[in-house]
Write a protein that holds these residues in place. Structure first.
Motif, PDB file in Angstrom:
ATOM      1  N   GLU A  51      54.349  10.119  27.171  1.00 17.46           N
ATOM      2  CA  GLU A  51      54.182   8.745  27.658  1.00 17.46           C
ATOM      3  C   GLU A  51      54.892   9.424  29.753  1.00 17.46           C
ATOM      4  O   GLU A  51      54.246   8.400  30.225  1.00 17.46           O
ATOM      5  N   LEU A  64      61.525   9.128  36.138  1.00 14.95           N
ATOM      6  CA  LEU A  64      60.634   9.785  33.969  1.00 14.95           C
ATOM      7  C   LEU A  64      59.339  10.289  34.550  1.00 14.95           C
ATOM      8  O   LEU A  64      59.812  11.910  33.623  1.00 14.95           O
ATOM      9  N   TYR A 121      61.558   2.606  29.092  1.00 16.59           N
ATOM     10  CA  TYR A 121      61.567   4.246  29.259  1.00 16.59           C
ATOM     11  C   TYR A 121      63.464   4.335  29.191  1.00 16.59           C
ATOM     12  O   TYR A 121      63.372   5.774  29.101  1.00 16.59           O
ATOM     13  N   SER A 147      61.796   6.821  25.640  1.00 17.46           N
ATOM     14  CA  SER A 147      60.160   7.082  26.151  1.00 17.46           C
ATOM     15  C   SER A 147      60.009   8.344  25.601  1.00 17.46           C
ATOM     16  O   SER A 147      60.575   8.892  25.858  1.00 17.46           O
ATOM     17  N   ILE A 188      59.161   4.113  37.869  1.00 15.71           N
ATOM     18  CA  ILE A 188      58.961   5.515  36.844  1.00 15.71           C
ATOM     19  C   ILE A 188      59.271   6.371  36.963  1.00 15.71           C
ATOM     20  O   ILE A 188      58.648   8.138  36.566  1.00 15.71           O
TER      21      ILE A 188
END
Length: 983
Positions: free
Chosen positions: A794, A821, A786, A790, A818
């Protein structure tokens, strides 16, 4: 010592003192006339009878002498006075009508009423010679004079109900004839047209009430040499004048309303048509209810030859109505219209339209006439009682059922007459006042406890009618199918098939085979089925797919028929049997679940049994199954899949019953999939650990994605997931990864094994690098990916990510990984927004299946699920970094949070949410109805109708359903265009 007033009160007068005074006013002869006193006390309301008699004698003292000379006349008049204030008032106004109430030597009703308005009954087209106001008064007086005569014989039981109703219809026809004579005197050029008045409804069937709207249809033809347009204008004026002559209020009151609403096109159509115009309409445009109305058509006034030609011509079409397209839907719509006309506050006291009322009997009889009269001319009767008798003689209705219905119908019509006689008002509501109930009870001959006896008898008949109405169509089918010994005439196979087809069964011969298989024989099981099926066949017929319902019932009965509790439950718990019939006739999905676990029928016993179970209880049950079976993973997961099947059934039943909404359905199905994944994961770990012969070397967590992550699963949803693991201290990463991969693969295999239970596909396609990437990664591998590779899509997919099974601490660690993100601080930039919009536009152009209607595709169509979800997700990507309220995986919750944060208007959120819910409900309904998934509303008319019915639309509402869906999604798409694609 008792006073005279006290004795009179004890004898039956409500107000003894008033009765004493009124008797004294009649004179000494009346006071000592014991026969007169006996007749007064025998009246339904002695006080009311005495009041009217006193007023009459005050107006015409010679009446008492006439009564002494003619005891029969006295009994009739006092009986009428004890029931009817209105007829008592009429007698006071016209005392000469009291003596003329003797039935001997009276002219026919038509002649008498025509004479009254100064018309010559012998002329082909009688014309009134009195002025219009005088003629109207004379007509009303003469009509009520005849009514007084008729009521006198009726209340003493000298005429039967059928005779009374027929005479009332003839009297109404005579009044229409006299009214037409008044109209001819009023309308110029009346002699240019032939006009026939067709009696409809109870008037046409010779079963009229004392006071009722008189339903008519007008048919006209020009006379020789007269233009049709001119003749129709004249005929219309004649019809209007005739209707006014009946309904206008004068010093003598009004007769009744003349209602021409049953004519072609109803109140929007022309009042008068030619015969050819009538026939052209009926051939092309008429609905089933119009042919049902024509069952009763009879010429009653005007040109009887023309009226006879009309009735003869329409009869040929009436008896073919059952073969028309949409006959079943029309019949169901007719029944709904009848029930919708009942005020909730009056339903329990309505003897016409309420439950177990007259309309239940009339509707059933007329429907059976339409179905079977096509091939059996003996059923072509107009009056309800004669038609019911013919149906019984032909074996179309059971003999005992017909007898019970006839008794109930007669009783209810008698009550209706007594209610209406009181003030000659059109009413079908049983009064609640005790004095009124006492008068009605005594009018029916109930003297010991008039109120109690009447109420008990009325409720008993109403309950019996409702019970029989449910079974009436179906009980003879069992005789035809099972061929049981019976002295009654059986319904022939062809007649049974015709009835089943008319009631909505697409395969009547198949339905008869199922009925035969269920009911034939002398076993206790067959006997109980013979009790159940007459009612259940009706419930199947009311369901969207009667054939599927009956087939499913037979299959489940074959599996459970020998089980003692099954048939006993259905027999003793009506609600369970009705619920089962509705479910089987609606959902192939539920039927499939039941066939593999029929004992789940027991859940239908109560709404609490259909409540969504707490996830903790389900997790405990799944864990117990895994522990019980140890390394026998396939056995353990089979048990867990059985648990899932049972809970799918519970949720689907609650959904169709309306106990839970679409959001609760999604949450329940998602939680159930979480439990299933947890159980399968534990079983897989046990198996892999046993095969490795050592401790499992890693922690593993399952991350829910997609609709599972959003708690928005449908009945057909796969489980979109990602697998993450973290090696235990001291374990080699490769060995741990191999073990985690083996568990993930085993888990997917176990949940997809062929079995009678619905599979749960495990789809890991949203993992990094998609299907090209490793199935399982360590958390450090996810972090590295990630941080470096990424993409925006995603991050968008991760908006749905949540922990759902396995190691909770690891799941929480992954979610924390996550969060930056998917909820970037400051939100995504303009370039990322542009890329997401381009991706969405490309999906719309490329992913919609070829040939699919974009307005009817629930997932990718305009205003569908994807549209709404992308709006929510773009709002999250742009704003969730600074607004924690947006950090949720659920679409609707996100939209609500966006409103609270000022990012979305209330109206826009409402339209988006409505579209999302509607599309979700449609997708679930498709799965429930068909038993297989689809994203588009089907094009086949039958399938579309089944889905619309499942969603709560009426049988003829499939087009409304599609229109509603397009309207809702069109509005949502407009919001999407503005909110998603514009800054």
């Amino acid at each position: 010592m008792q006073t005279t007033a006290g004795r009179l009160a004890r004898l039956g007068f409500a107000d003894g003192a008033r009765a004493e005074r009124l008797l004294d006013e009649l004179g000494p002869e009346a006071v000592g006339d014991l026969d007169l006193l006996a007749d007064l006390l025998a009246a339904a309301d002695p006080d009311l009878a005495l009041i009217s008699l006193n007023r009459l004698v005050e107006r015409d003292p010679s009446v008492l002498g006439a009564f002494r000379a003619d005891p029969e006349l006295r009994r009739r008049m006092i009986a009428v006075f004890g029931l009817s204030v209105a007829l008592g008032d009429h007698a006071v106004r016209h005392p000469d009508h009291v003596r003329s109430a003797d039935p001997d030597d009276r002219p026919a009703a038509r002649d008498e009423l025509l004479f009254a308005v100064g018309a010559d009954p012998m002329r082909p087209e009688p014309v009134a010679t009195l002025s219009v106001p005088a003629a109207m008064d004379a007509l009303r007086a003469a009509y009520r004079g005849r009514l007084l005569h008729l009521a006198g014989r009726d209340v003493l039981g000298a005429t039967t109900l059928a005779e009374t109703a027929a005479e009332l219809a003839e009297l109404a026809g005579a009044a229409l004839e006299a009214a037409l004579a008044i109209a001819r005197a009023e309308v110029a050029d009346a002699c240019d047209v032939r006009l026939a008045v067709i009696g409809m409804g109870k008037c046409g069937a010779r079963e009229l009430n004392y006071i009722s709207d008189v339903d008519v249809v007008f048919v006209a033809e020009p006379k020789d040499g007269v233009e049709e347009s001119h003749a129709l204008r004249v005929a219309t004026r004649l019809a209007q004048a005739m209707m006014r002559a009946c309904s206008t209020s004068t010093p003598e009151g009004a007769l009744w309303e003349v209602d021409a609403g049953l004519r072609p096109e109803g109140k929007m159509g022309p009042l008068v048509r030619t015969l050819d115009s009538h026939l052209a309409y009926y051939r092309r445009w008429a609905k089933t209810w119009e042919f049902q109305a024509l069952l009763k058509a009879r010429p009653v006034a005007g040109d009887l030859e023309l009226g006879g030609a009309y009735v003869e011509a329409v009869n040929a079409m009436v008896w073919q109505a059952a073969a028309r397209e949409n006959f079943v839907e029309d019949v169901q719509a007719m029944r709904r219209r009848v029930e919708a006309h009942v005020r909730a506050s009056e339903a329990e006291r309505q003897i016409k339209l309420g439950p177990g009322g007259l309309r239940d009997i009339e509707f059933a009889v007329q429907l059976l006439q339409l179905v079977h009269g096509r091939s059996d001319p003996l059923l072509r009767r107009k009056a309800t009682l004669s038609a019911l008798a013919a149906l019984s003689r032909g074996g179309y209705v059971g003999r005992e059922d017909a007898k019970a219905l006839a008794e109930a119908y007669t009783f209810l019509r008698q009550v209706e007459h007594l209610i209406q006689l009181h003030r000659l008002r059109r009413t079908h509501v049983v009064p609640s006042d005790t004095a009124d109930l006492r008068r009605i009870g005594r009018g029916l001959g109930m003297t010991a406890d008039p109120v109690g006896q009447f109420t008990t008898t009325w409720k008993r008949h109403a309950l019996e009618v409702r019970r029989l109405h449910e079974k009436l169509f179906y009980r003879p089918l069992l005789q035809a199918a099972a061929r049981l010994p019976s002295e009654e005439t059986r319904l022939s196979t062809s007649a049974a098939q015709a009835r089943l087809e008319a009631l909505g069964y697409a395969d009547p011969s198949g339905a008869l085979r199922h009925i035969s298989a269920l009911t034939s024989g002398v076993s206790r099981r067959a006997a109980i089925q013979r009790t159940l099926l007459p009612v259940m066949l009706g419930w199947f017929a009311n369901a969207p797919d009667p054939d599927a319902g009956l087939l499913g019932f037979r299959q489940i009965s074959d599996k459970l028929g020998a089980t003692p509790w099954y048939l006993r439950l259905l027999r003793d718990e009506t609600a369970v049997a009705e619920q089962l019939a509705k479910l089987l006739g609606t959902s192939r999905y539920i039927t499939g679940l039941l066939l593999h676990a029929p004992d789940a029928v027991a859940m239908l016993g109560s709404s609490t049994d259909l409540a969504v179970r707490p996830v903790e209880a389900l997790l405990a049950e799944a864990a117990a199954a895994v522990n019980r079976h140890g390394p026998e993973a396939e056995t353990a997961v089979a048990t867990i899949r059985g648990l899932r099947r049972r809970e799918l059934f519970r949720t689907a039943c609650a959904d169709l019953a309306g106990y839970i909404d679409i959001e609760t359905v999604g949450q329940a199905l998602s939680a159930l999939n979480d439990v299933t994944l947890q159980g399968a994961l534990d079983a897989a770990i046990n198996k892999v650990s046993a095969e490795r012969r050592g401790e499992f070397p890693t922690r593993i967590a399952v991350i829910a994605m997609g609709r599972l992550g959003g708690f928005e699963c449908s009945y057909s949803s796969d489980a979109d997931v990602m697998f993450v693991h973290s090696p235990l201290p001291g374990a080699e990463e490769k060995d741990a990864t191999d073990a985690a991969h083996a568990v993930a693969e085993e888990m997917r295999r176990l949940l997809s094994l062929p079995a009678p239970d619905p599979p749960l596909g495990v789809d890991a396609g949203l993992r990094p690098e998609g299907r090209q990437g490793p199935l399982v990664r360590t958390i450090s591998s996810y972090r590295a990916y990630y941080e470096r590779w990424s993409s925006h899509w995603e991050a968008q997919a991760l908006l749905r990510a949540r922990f759902c099974a396995g190691d909770h601490a690891l799941g929480v660690e992954f979610v924390e990984l996550i969060d930056p993100l998917r909820y970037p601080e400051g939100g995504i930039g303009a370039e990322a927004v542009l890329q997401i919009r381009k991706l969405k536009a490309r999906m719309e152009a490329e992913r919609l299946p070829r040939g699919a209607d974009p307005t009817l595709h629930t997932k990718l169509g305009r205003g569908g699920l994807a549209d709404v979800e992308w709006v929510a997700q773009l709002l999250q990507l742009r704003h969730a970094g600074r607004l924690p309220a947006l950090r949720t995986t659920a679409t609707v919750t996100t939209l609500r949070a966006a409103v609270a944060e000022g990012l979305l208007d209330d109206g826009d959120e409402a339209m988006l949410t409505e579209a999302w819910r509607f599309a979700s409900r449609v997708r679930d309904a498709i799965m429930l109805v068909r038993g297989r998934a689809a994203d588009s509303i089907p094009g086949l008319v039958k399938e579309r109708a089944l889905i619309s019915r499942t969603l709560g639309y009426p049988p003829d509402g499939s087009e409304d359903f599609v229109d509603d869906y397009r309207r809702v999604t069109r509005r949502a798409r407009a919001v999407v265009e503005r909110v998603f694609y514009e800054d």
